[in-house]
Design a protein around this motif. Structure first.
Motif, PDB file in Angstrom:
ATOM      1  N   GLN A 200       0.836  -1.196   0.000  1.00 22.80           N
ATOM      2  CA  GLN A 200       0.000   0.000   0.000  1.00 22.80           C
ATOM      3  C   GLN A 200       0.871   1.246   0.000  1.00 22.80           C
ATOM      4  OE1 GLN A 200      -2.535  -0.361   3.373  1.00 22.80           O
ATOM      5  NE2 GLN A 200      -0.901  -0.228   4.860  1.00 22.80           N
ATOM      6  N   TYR A 201       0.334   2.316  -0.586  1.00 24.14           N
ATOM      7  CA  TYR A 201       1.036   3.587  -0.644  1.00 24.14           C
ATOM      8  C   TYR A 201       0.830   4.342   0.662  1.00 24.14           C
ATOM      9  CZ  TYR A 201       0.891   2.579  -5.647  1.00 24.14           C
ATOM     10  OH  TYR A 201       1.025   1.983  -6.874  1.00 24.14           O
ATOM     11  N   SER A 202       1.869   5.024   1.089  1.00 22.45           N
ATOM     12  CA  SER A 202       1.813   5.846   2.290  1.00 22.45           C
ATOM     13  C   SER A 202       2.259   7.259   1.914  1.00 22.45           C
ATOM     14  CB  SER A 202       2.748   5.257   3.352  1.00 22.45           C
ATOM     15  OG  SER A 202       2.897   6.132   4.434  1.00 22.45           O
ATOM     16  N   PHE A 203       1.481   8.256   2.308  1.00 20.83           N
ATOM     17  CA  PHE A 203       1.801   9.658   2.059  1.00 20.83           C
ATOM     18  C   PHE A 203       1.888  10.369   3.399  1.00 20.83           C
ATOM     19  CE2 PHE A 203      -0.828   8.115  -1.442  1.00 20.83           C
ATOM     20  CZ  PHE A 203      -0.061   8.445  -2.547  1.00 20.83           C
ATOM     21  N   LEU A 204       2.995  11.058   3.645  1.00 26.21           N
ATOM     22  CA  LEU A 204       3.108  11.819   4.880  1.00 26.21           C
ATOM     23  C   LEU A 204       4.012  13.020   4.677  1.00 26.21           C
ATOM     24  CD1 LEU A 204       5.873  10.736   6.994  1.00 26.21           C
ATOM     25  CD2 LEU A 204       4.799   8.792   5.909  1.00 26.21           C
ATOM     26  N   ILE A 205       3.864  13.987   5.547  1.00 32.46           N
ATOM     27  CA  ILE A 205       4.718  15.164   5.532  1.00 32.46           C
ATOM     28  C   ILE A 205       5.907  14.861   6.425  1.00 32.46           C
ATOM     29  CG2 ILE A 205       4.893  17.603   6.136  1.00 32.46           C
ATOM     30  CD1 ILE A 205       1.843  17.738   5.577  1.00 32.46           C
TER      31      ILE A 205
END
Length: 109
Positions: A41-46
């Motif tokens: 799964q893709y993970s997006f974070l700052i």
């Protein structure tokens, strides 16, 4: 071989909006984690931390960072941002994915 990851103009504009209230060192980090209904799964974070293992991609004055392991699964992909009747979201167009789930956040190779 040069690793490649593209960022669409729509994605870059939305990343700028997200990072507008963050520190100058903040970037969008994209990672691939195990899990999801298709295996990855893709993970997006700052994130404002960069490690020697990271690769930074620049487009339209926006930096996106990812670790080397994730880049192996995302090489040649493009990050886009789409708005439609179901909502707004980042979409990874990944030529390495053999299959994806219906939500678009999970894939297999």
């Amino acid at each position: 071989m040069e690793m490649q990851f593209l960022i669409s103009k729509n994605a870059a504009e939305h990343i700028k909006k997200i990072l507008a209230n963050e520190t100058a060192e903040s970037r969008l980090r994209i990672a691939v984690k195990g899990g999801g209904c298709s295996g990855f799964q893709y993970s997006f974070l700052i994130d404002n931390q960069i490690t020697p293992d990271d690769k930074i991609f620049l487009s339209d004055d926006v930096e996106v960072v990812m670790d080397f392991m994730s880049l192996g699964l995302l090489n040649g992909s493009q990050l886009d941002y789409v708005e439609d009747l179901s909502g707004a979201k980042f979409v990874v167009k990944n030529p390495n994915a053999a299959a994806a789930c219906g939500c678009g956040n999970s894939f297999s190779v």
